[in-house]
Motif scaffolding. Structure first.
Motif, PDB file in Angstrom:
ATOM      1  N   LEU A  30       0.824  -1.212   0.000  1.00 29.10           N
ATOM      2  CA  LEU A  30       0.000   0.000   0.000  1.00 29.10           C
ATOM      3  C   LEU A  30       0.857   1.261   0.000  1.00 29.10           C
ATOM      4  CD1 LEU A  30      -2.888  -0.938   2.461  1.00 29.10           C
ATOM      5  CD2 LEU A  30      -3.019  -0.650  -0.014  1.00 29.10           C
ATOM      6  N   LEU A  31       1.942   1.245   0.757  1.00 27.19           N
ATOM      7  CA  LEU A  31       2.849   2.394   0.783  1.00 27.19           C
ATOM      8  C   LEU A  31       3.430   2.662  -0.596  1.00 27.19           C
ATOM      9  CD1 LEU A  31       4.403   4.517   2.449  1.00 27.19           C
ATOM     10  CD2 LEU A  31       6.174   2.796   2.759  1.00 27.19           C
ATOM     11  N   ILE A  32       3.841   1.631  -1.281  1.00 25.49           N
ATOM     12  CA  ILE A  32       4.398   1.803  -2.627  1.00 25.49           C
ATOM     13  C   ILE A  32       3.338   2.320  -3.591  1.00 25.49           C
ATOM     14  CG2 ILE A  32       5.354   0.536  -4.600  1.00 25.49           C
ATOM     15  CD1 ILE A  32       6.788  -1.248  -2.506  1.00 25.49           C
ATOM     16  N   ILE A  33       2.135   1.794  -3.496  1.00 25.14           N
ATOM     17  CA  ILE A  33       1.050   2.261  -4.368  1.00 25.14           C
ATOM     18  C   ILE A  33       0.784   3.742  -4.154  1.00 25.14           C
ATOM     19  CG2 ILE A  33      -1.435   2.081  -4.803  1.00 25.14           C
ATOM     20  CD1 ILE A  33      -1.122  -0.947  -4.356  1.00 25.14           C
ATOM     21  N   PHE A  34       0.697   4.170  -2.899  1.00 32.65           N
ATOM     22  CA  PHE A  34       0.434   5.583  -2.610  1.00 32.65           C
ATOM     23  C   PHE A  34       1.600   6.469  -3.029  1.00 32.65           C
ATOM     24  CE2 PHE A  34      -2.698   4.004   0.678  1.00 32.65           C
ATOM     25  CZ  PHE A  34      -3.803   4.369  -0.082  1.00 32.65           C
ATOM     26  N   MET A  35       2.826   6.001  -2.859  1.00 33.36           N
ATOM     27  CA  MET A  35       3.981   6.802  -3.259  1.00 33.36           C
ATOM     28  C   MET A  35       4.030   6.980  -4.776  1.00 33.36           C
ATOM     29  SD  MET A  35       6.903   5.395  -0.638  1.00 33.36           S
ATOM     30  CE  MET A  35       8.206   6.019  -1.639  1.00 33.36           C
ATOM     31  N   VAL A  36       3.638   5.974  -5.519  1.00 29.07           N
ATOM     32  CA  VAL A  36       3.644   6.070  -6.982  1.00 29.07           C
ATOM     33  C   VAL A  36       2.482   6.930  -7.479  1.00 29.07           C
ATOM     34  CG1 VAL A  36       3.350   4.717  -9.105  1.00 29.07           C
ATOM     35  CG2 VAL A  36       4.881   3.916  -7.312  1.00 29.07           C
ATOM     36  N   SER A  37       1.321   6.809  -6.855  1.00 26.49           N
ATOM     37  CA  SER A  37       0.142   7.526  -7.349  1.00 26.49           C
ATOM     38  C   SER A  37       0.058   8.968  -6.848  1.00 26.49           C
ATOM     39  CB  SER A  37      -1.126   6.773  -6.962  1.00 26.49           C
ATOM     40  OG  SER A  37      -1.263   6.754  -5.547  1.00 26.49           O
ATOM     41  N   ALA A  38       0.765   9.343  -5.789  1.00 21.98           N
ATOM     42  CA  ALA A  38       0.673  10.704  -5.248  1.00 21.98           C
ATOM     43  C   ALA A  38       1.092  11.780  -6.241  1.00 21.98           C
ATOM     44  CB  ALA A  38       1.484  10.810  -3.955  1.00 21.98           C
ATOM     45  N   PRO A  39       2.198  11.632  -6.972  1.00 25.39           N
ATOM     46  CA  PRO A  39       2.548  12.695  -7.935  1.00 25.39           C
ATOM     47  C   PRO A  39       1.575  12.801  -9.103  1.00 25.39           C
ATOM     48  CG  PRO A  39       4.448  11.305  -7.466  1.00 25.39           C
ATOM     49  CD  PRO A  39       3.269  10.660  -6.842  1.00 25.39           C
ATOM     50  N   LEU A  40       0.797  11.782  -9.358  1.00 23.39           N
ATOM     51  CA  LEU A  40      -0.135  11.799 -10.480  1.00 23.39           C
ATOM     52  C   LEU A  40      -1.432  12.536 -10.171  1.00 23.39           C
ATOM     53  CD1 LEU A  40       0.321   8.095 -11.621  1.00 23.39           C
ATOM     54  CD2 LEU A  40       1.477  10.128 -12.497  1.00 23.39           C
ATOM     55  N   ILE A  41      -1.702  12.770  -8.908  1.00 24.55           N
ATOM     56  CA  ILE A  41      -2.935  13.442  -8.512  1.00 24.55           C
ATOM     57  C   ILE A  41      -2.793  14.930  -8.800  1.00 24.55           C
ATOM     58  CG2 ILE A  41      -4.466  13.994  -6.584  1.00 24.55           C
ATOM     59  CD1 ILE A  41      -3.577  11.389  -5.282  1.00 24.55           C
ATOM     60  N   THR A  42      -3.767  15.489  -9.513  1.00 28.39           N
ATOM     61  CA  THR A  42      -3.730  16.926  -9.807  1.00 28.39           C
ATOM     62  C   THR A  42      -4.258  17.698  -8.616  1.00 28.39           C
ATOM     63  OG1 THR A  42      -5.916  16.836 -10.804  1.00 28.39           O
ATOM     64  CG2 THR A  42      -4.038  16.573 -12.278  1.00 28.39           C
ATOM     65  N   THR A  43      -3.626  18.821  -8.355  1.00 33.77           N
ATOM     66  CA  THR A  43      -4.066  19.642  -7.224  1.00 33.77           C
ATOM     67  C   THR A  43      -5.271  20.465  -7.653  1.00 33.77           C
ATOM     68  OG1 THR A  43      -2.536  21.380  -7.867  1.00 33.77           O
ATOM     69  CG2 THR A  43      -1.747  19.783  -6.254  1.00 33.77           C
ATOM     70  N   GLY A  44      -6.183  20.676  -6.727  1.00 30.34           N
ATOM     71  CA  GLY A  44      -7.369  21.471  -7.008  1.00 30.34           C
ATOM     72  C   GLY A  44      -7.035  22.945  -7.098  1.00 30.34           C
ATOM     73  N   VAL A  45      -7.702  23.636  -7.976  1.00 27.43           N
ATOM     74  CA  VAL A  45      -7.495  25.062  -8.151  1.00 27.43           C
ATOM     75  C   VAL A  45      -8.670  25.796  -7.526  1.00 27.43           C
ATOM     76  CG1 VAL A  45      -7.237  26.903  -9.845  1.00 27.43           C
ATOM     77  CG2 VAL A  45      -6.219  24.680 -10.268  1.00 27.43           C
ATOM     78  N   VAL A  46      -8.364  26.712  -6.635  1.00 30.36           N
ATOM     79  CA  VAL A  46      -9.406  27.510  -5.995  1.00 30.36           C
ATOM     80  C   VAL A  46      -9.450  28.852  -6.698  1.00 30.36           C
ATOM     81  CG1 VAL A  46     -10.164  28.560  -3.843  1.00 30.36           C
ATOM     82  CG2 VAL A  46      -9.017  26.357  -3.804  1.00 30.36           C
ATOM     83  N   ASP A  47     -10.595  29.185  -7.242  1.00 30.14           N
ATOM     84  CA  ASP A  47     -10.763  30.429  -7.971  1.00 30.14           C
ATOM     85  C   ASP A  47     -11.360  31.459  -7.013  1.00 30.14           C
ATOM     86  OD1 ASP A  47     -10.799  32.259  -9.986  1.00 30.14           O
ATOM     87  OD2 ASP A  47     -12.653  31.516 -10.883  1.00 30.14           O
ATOM     88  N   LEU A  48     -10.502  32.305  -6.451  1.00 32.41           N
ATOM     89  CA  LEU A  48     -10.955  33.303  -5.494  1.00 32.41           C
ATOM     90  C   LEU A  48     -11.433  34.554  -6.213  1.00 32.41           C
ATOM     91  CD1 LEU A  48      -8.122  32.994  -2.860  1.00 32.41           C
ATOM     92  CD2 LEU A  48     -10.418  32.072  -2.728  1.00 32.41           C
ATOM     93  N   PRO A  49     -12.442  35.222  -5.672  1.00 29.61           N
ATOM     94  CA  PRO A  49     -12.892  36.457  -6.313  1.00 29.61           C
ATOM     95  C   PRO A  49     -11.863  37.559  -6.122  1.00 29.61           C
ATOM     96  CG  PRO A  49     -14.055  36.128  -4.257  1.00 29.61           C
ATOM     97  CD  PRO A  49     -13.222  34.898  -4.496  1.00 29.61           C
ATOM     98  N   SER A  50     -11.773  38.412  -7.094  1.00 22.40           N
ATOM     99  CA  SER A  50     -10.855  39.534  -6.992  1.00 22.40           C
ATOM    100  C   SER A  50     -11.646  40.819  -6.790  1.00 22.40           C
ATOM    101  CB  SER A  50      -9.998  39.643  -8.252  1.00 22.40           C
ATOM    102  OG  SER A  50     -10.838  39.859  -9.365  1.00 22.40           O
TER     103      SER A  50
END
Length: 144
Positions: A30-50
């Motif tokens: 499980l540790l190896i699976i999470f270490m390999v898949s973590a960089p593949l996850i895209t980070t969420g973008v928060v669109d803040l009002p200006s």
């Protein structure tokens, strides 16, 4: 699994032991699976009002000014500010709005004012049914 062990007289007794090797193997996989898949996850973008200039300025604006000593003043269309208490704030704003219930109310406060005083003013206005209540902000300088 429990293993059966025999002692001298043919009497069998179960030995309760936990075999940790399969547990460790599963955890490592499980540790190896999470270490390999973590960089593949895209980070969420928060669109803040200006904060920017509105396209069309309203005809009439009611400004509520909260002082550093938590005193309040009401100012109509750039006129002279008039002192008002928190209890009478909603009534004065309703009177100033008249028939135009969609007249915006802007609350202005200094940095040194307690947050609670500003929230109390907003709460009183919203409970009285004032529809458009906002906060005045200072435009930040443009970032190079």
């Amino acid at each position: 699994m429990a293993a059966l062990a025999s002692r001298g007289r043919g009497r069998r007794r179960t030995i309760n032991e936990i075999n940790m090797v399969p547990f460790i193997d599963v955890m490592l996989v499980l540790l190896i699976i999470f270490m390999v898949s973590a960089p593949l996850i895209t980070t969420g973008v928060v669109d803040l009002p200006s904060v920017g200039q509105s396209r069309q300025q309203p005809k009439q604006v009611i400004q509520v000014i909260v002082g550093s000593d938590e005193s309040m003043q009401i100012k109509l269309d750039g006129g002279e500010p008039q002192s008002v208490t928190l209890k009478l704030l909603a009534q004065r704003v309703k009177d100033a709005q008249g028939d135009a219930a969609d007249t915006p109310v802007v609350i202005s406060a200094d940095r040194k004012v307690k947050y609670e005083a500003v929230v109390n003013a907003m709460d009183v206005l919203q409970r009285a049914g004032v529809q458009r209540v906002g906060l005045a902000v200072k435009n930040a300088p443009a970032q190079p």
